[in-house]
Write a protein that holds these residues in place. Structure first.
Motif, PDB file in Angstrom:
ATOM      1  N   GLY A 174      16.212 -36.388  40.642  1.00 30.12           N
ATOM      2  CA  GLY A 174      15.946 -37.044  39.374  1.00 30.12           C
ATOM      3  C   GLY A 174      14.849 -38.083  39.552  1.00 30.12           C
ATOM      4  N   VAL A 175      15.115 -39.314  39.148  1.00 26.77           N
ATOM      5  CA  VAL A 175      14.159 -40.403  39.323  1.00 26.77           C
ATOM      6  C   VAL A 175      14.359 -40.978  40.722  1.00 26.77           C
ATOM      7  CG1 VAL A 175      13.329 -42.607  38.439  1.00 26.77           C
ATOM      8  CG2 VAL A 175      14.276 -40.906  36.860  1.00 26.77           C
ATOM      9  N   VAL A 176      13.342 -40.848  41.561  1.00 24.02           N
ATOM     10  CA  VAL A 176      13.421 -41.298  42.950  1.00 24.02           C
ATOM     11  C   VAL A 176      12.319 -42.326  43.191  1.00 24.02           C
ATOM     12  CG1 VAL A 176      13.530 -40.595  45.367  1.00 24.02           C
ATOM     13  CG2 VAL A 176      14.213 -38.983  43.568  1.00 24.02           C
ATOM     14  N   ALA A 177      12.658 -43.416  43.833  1.00 23.63           N
ATOM     15  CA  ALA A 177      11.696 -44.488  44.095  1.00 23.63           C
ATOM     16  C   ALA A 177      10.724 -44.051  45.191  1.00 23.63           C
ATOM     17  CB  ALA A 177      12.428 -45.757  44.501  1.00 23.63           C
ATOM     18  N   THR A 178       9.696 -43.323  44.800  1.00 22.01           N
ATOM     19  CA  THR A 178       8.673 -42.843  45.724  1.00 22.01           C
ATOM     20  C   THR A 178       7.296 -43.117  45.130  1.00 22.01           C
ATOM     21  OG1 THR A 178       8.606 -40.643  44.717  1.00 22.01           O
ATOM     22  CG2 THR A 178      10.176 -40.975  46.549  1.00 22.01           C
ATOM     23  N   GLU A 179       6.268 -42.878  45.932  1.00 21.56           N
ATOM     24  CA  GLU A 179       4.901 -43.068  45.460  1.00 21.56           C
ATOM     25  C   GLU A 179       4.596 -42.152  44.276  1.00 21.56           C
ATOM     26  OE1 GLU A 179       1.347 -44.424  44.671  1.00 21.56           O
ATOM     27  OE2 GLU A 179       2.689 -45.364  46.139  1.00 21.56           O
ATOM     28  N   MET A 223      21.715 -30.181  41.903  1.00 28.65           N
ATOM     29  CA  MET A 223      21.100 -31.347  41.267  1.00 28.65           C
ATOM     30  C   MET A 223      21.527 -32.626  41.987  1.00 28.65           C
ATOM     31  SD  MET A 223      19.325 -29.811  39.056  1.00 28.65           S
ATOM     32  CE  MET A 223      18.618 -31.246  38.234  1.00 28.65           C
ATOM     33  N   ILE A 224      20.532 -33.458  42.335  1.00 28.94           N
ATOM     34  CA  ILE A 224      20.787 -34.755  42.984  1.00 28.94           C
ATOM     35  C   ILE A 224      20.113 -35.812  42.130  1.00 28.94           C
ATOM     36  CG2 ILE A 224      20.930 -35.911  45.213  1.00 28.94           C
ATOM     37  CD1 ILE A 224      19.709 -33.407  46.483  1.00 28.94           C
ATOM     38  N   ASP A 225      20.673 -36.036  40.947  1.00 30.84           N
ATOM     39  CA  ASP A 225      20.002 -36.875  39.951  1.00 30.84           C
ATOM     40  C   ASP A 225      20.860 -38.006  39.425  1.00 30.84           C
ATOM     41  OD1 ASP A 225      21.835 -35.483  38.455  1.00 30.84           O
ATOM     42  OD2 ASP A 225      20.395 -34.488  37.156  1.00 30.84           O
ATOM     43  N   GLY A 226      21.970 -38.284  40.099  1.00 25.30           N
ATOM     44  CA  GLY A 226      22.833 -39.387  39.651  1.00 25.30           C
ATOM     45  C   GLY A 226      23.558 -39.102  38.363  1.00 25.30           C
ATOM     46  N   GLY A 227      23.558 -37.852  37.922  1.00 27.99           N
ATOM     47  CA  GLY A 227      24.251 -37.498  36.690  1.00 27.99           C
ATOM     48  C   GLY A 227      23.375 -37.484  35.463  1.00 27.99           C
ATOM     49  N   MET A 228      22.056 -37.343  35.637  1.00 29.43           N
ATOM     50  CA  MET A 228      21.148 -37.300  34.485  1.00 29.43           C
ATOM     51  C   MET A 228      21.312 -35.998  33.701  1.00 29.43           C
ATOM     52  SD  MET A 228      17.550 -38.907  35.839  1.00 29.43           S
ATOM     53  CE  MET A 228      16.828 -38.858  34.184  1.00 29.43           C
ATOM     54  N   THR A 229      21.477 -34.890  34.419  1.00 35.46           N
ATOM     55  CA  THR A 229      21.610 -33.585  33.772  1.00 35.46           C
ATOM     56  C   THR A 229      22.931 -32.981  34.174  1.00 35.46           C
ATOM     57  OG1 THR A 229      20.403 -32.586  35.626  1.00 35.46           O
ATOM     58  CG2 THR A 229      19.131 -33.159  33.671  1.00 35.46           C
ATOM     59  N   LEU A 230      23.758 -32.684  33.212  1.00 34.66           N
ATOM     60  CA  LEU A 230      25.071 -32.114  33.485  1.00 34.66           C
ATOM     61  C   LEU A 230      25.055 -30.662  33.030  1.00 34.66           C
ATOM     62  CD1 LEU A 230      27.358 -35.079  32.346  1.00 34.66           C
ATOM     63  CD2 LEU A 230      26.376 -34.619  34.602  1.00 34.66           C
ATOM     64  N   ILE A 273       9.749 -45.489  34.028  1.00 34.37           N
ATOM     65  CA  ILE A 273      10.872 -45.330  34.950  1.00 34.37           C
ATOM     66  C   ILE A 273      12.150 -45.864  34.326  1.00 34.37           C
ATOM     67  CG2 ILE A 273      11.805 -46.044  37.178  1.00 34.37           C
ATOM     68  CD1 ILE A 273       8.985 -45.924  38.296  1.00 34.37           C
ATOM     69  N   GLU A 274      12.046 -46.988  33.622  1.00 31.20           N
ATOM     70  CA  GLU A 274      13.229 -47.552  32.951  1.00 31.20           C
ATOM     71  C   GLU A 274      13.788 -46.580  31.921  1.00 31.20           C
ATOM     72  OE1 GLU A 274      12.204 -51.280  31.256  1.00 31.20           O
ATOM     73  OE2 GLU A 274      11.630 -52.181  33.182  1.00 31.20           O
ATOM     74  N   GLU A 275      12.903 -45.978  31.132  1.00 32.91           N
ATOM     75  CA  GLU A 275      13.358 -45.068  30.083  1.00 32.91           C
ATOM     76  C   GLU A 275      13.944 -43.782  30.671  1.00 32.91           C
ATOM     77  OE1 GLU A 275       9.987 -44.608  27.533  1.00 32.91           O
ATOM     78  OE2 GLU A 275      10.288 -46.562  26.551  1.00 32.91           O
ATOM     79  N   PHE A 276      13.299 -43.237  31.687  1.00 36.11           N
ATOM     80  CA  PHE A 276      13.832 -42.034  32.342  1.00 36.11           C
ATOM     81  C   PHE A 276      15.174 -42.330  33.009  1.00 36.11           C
ATOM     82  CE2 PHE A 276       9.615 -39.998  32.093  1.00 36.11           C
ATOM     83  CZ  PHE A 276       9.986 -38.684  31.866  1.00 36.11           C
ATOM     84  N   SER A 277      15.359 -43.565  33.463  1.00 37.76           N
ATOM     85  CA  SER A 277      16.556 -43.912  34.226  1.00 37.76           C
ATOM     86  C   SER A 277      17.726 -44.339  33.355  1.00 37.76           C
ATOM     87  CB  SER A 277      16.229 -45.054  35.203  1.00 37.76           C
ATOM     88  OG  SER A 277      15.152 -44.717  36.043  1.00 37.76           O
ATOM     89  N   ALA A 278      17.498 -44.501  32.066  1.00 36.08           N
ATOM     90  CA  ALA A 278      18.523 -45.086  31.196  1.00 36.08           C
ATOM     91  C   ALA A 278      19.824 -44.293  31.170  1.00 36.08           C
ATOM     92  CB  ALA A 278      17.968 -45.229  29.777  1.00 36.08           C
ATOM     93  N   ASP A 279      19.737 -42.973  31.366  1.00 37.72           N
ATOM     94  CA  ASP A 279      20.922 -42.127  31.270  1.00 37.72           C
ATOM     95  C   ASP A 279      21.498 -41.725  32.622  1.00 37.72           C
ATOM     96  OD1 ASP A 279      20.822 -42.135  28.476  1.00 37.72           O
ATOM     97  OD2 ASP A 279      19.418 -40.460  28.434  1.00 37.72           O
ATOM     98  N   ILE A 280      21.079 -42.392  33.683  1.00 39.25           N
ATOM     99  CA  ILE A 280      21.624 -42.076  35.004  1.00 39.25           C
ATOM    100  C   ILE A 280      23.048 -42.618  35.092  1.00 39.25           C
ATOM    101  CG2 ILE A 280      21.416 -42.417  37.495  1.00 39.25           C
ATOM    102  CD1 ILE A 280      18.412 -42.665  37.129  1.00 39.25           C
TER     103      ILE A 280
END
Length: 270
Positions: A196-201, A262-269, A223-230
């Motif tokens: 999902g959203v990963v803190a990378t370059e 999926m390794i996205d913290g639960g963004m997509t179920l 990043i904030e908006e993409f991460s809102a549903d994690i």
């Protein structure tokens, strides 16, 4: 000292593309920690060599070997040369990570043919070529193997400012399934994982690119908006990804094929 590792991947030879930084580098270093031999491959050969050099001590400590390769994954001749180099150093190829990928956001109505082709060449064609050439090497060895592809949350739903990227990652899912069906008879499994959203370059650059095309107004907004549903409540780090990627490379996943984890913290179920 060679042979000191009792790691889960001791004796396994691996290639990771897009491995000069971010998720790819983390994958490769985690494999080394489990005793694997690892080729860090990237289009930026200097960075790939630097990463390889930085990991010599880690490899020696865990009983593995390390090398590097410069490769444009959309060029078959270069992919073949990369595999040949890894086999020359390690003696075989057991695991191939098709991780290299690019993104260049454009608003949907502004997407150009060049933007589409550039992204699809690396993220789609590059995965196909990587799978084909790795499989040919594994078939020639006669011992099976594992091919692991990097998908994305963008392989599960489309986003308006990165349509070619989404299409390319949907292609990764299809290629994973097609490859799994075709290569099963050779004892080669094909799986993938979807970060999902990963803190990378790559995500930091994506944030800047979205500002440039007017899709966000300030630094960090995207990043904030993409991460809102994690559901896990935070963005991922590369270390959050490597537990799964090491599992996919190990014998513990031998009964898995054709699947995307999926390794996205639960963004997509799904």
């Amino acid at each position: 000292m060679a042979g000191v590792s009792n790691g889960r991947l001791s004796g396994r030879s691996c290639i990771v593309t897009g491995a000069a930084q971010g998720i790819g580098r983390a994958i490769g270093e985690a494999l080394l920690e489990e005793g694997a031999d690892v080729c860090f491959a990237d289009i930026n050969g200097r960075m790939a060599e630097d990463v390889s050099d930085a990991n010599h001590e880690r490899a020696a400590r865990r009983g593995g070997k390390v090398t590097w390769a410069e490769v444009n994954v959309s060029e078959r001749v270069q992919v073949r040369a990369m595999i040949a180099k890894a086999v020359a150093v390690f003696g075989k190829l057991d695991v191939k990570f098709n991780n290299a990928g690019i993104n260049k956001p454009m608003n949907f109505l502004d997407v150009t043919e060049d933007n589409w082709r550039d992204i699809m060449d690396v993220n789609g064609l590059g995965v196909l070529i990587g799978m084909q050439e790795a499989a040919k090497q594994m078939i020639s060895q006669g011992r099976g193997g594992k091919i692991i592809n990097t998908a994305s949350i963008a392989s599960r739903q489309g986003f308006d400012n990165v349509a070619p990227y989404c299409a390319s990652k949907w292609a990764v899912v299809s290629l994973t399934q097609s490859g799994a069906r075709d290569l099963a008879k050779h004892n080669i499994t094909v799986t993938g994982f979807g970060p999902g959203v990963v803190a990378t370059e790559m995500w930091r650059q994506l944030d800047k690119d979205l500002m440039e095309i007017g899709a966000s107004e300030r630094e960090g907004q995207a990043i904030e908006e993409f991460s809102a549903d994690i559901l896990r409540g935070r963005v991922a780090t590369p270390a959050d990804i490597t537990g799964t990627t090491t599992f996919l490379a190990s014998k513990e996943s031998d009964y898995m094929t054709g699947q995307i984890v999926m390794i996205d913290g639960g963004m997509t179920l799904v």
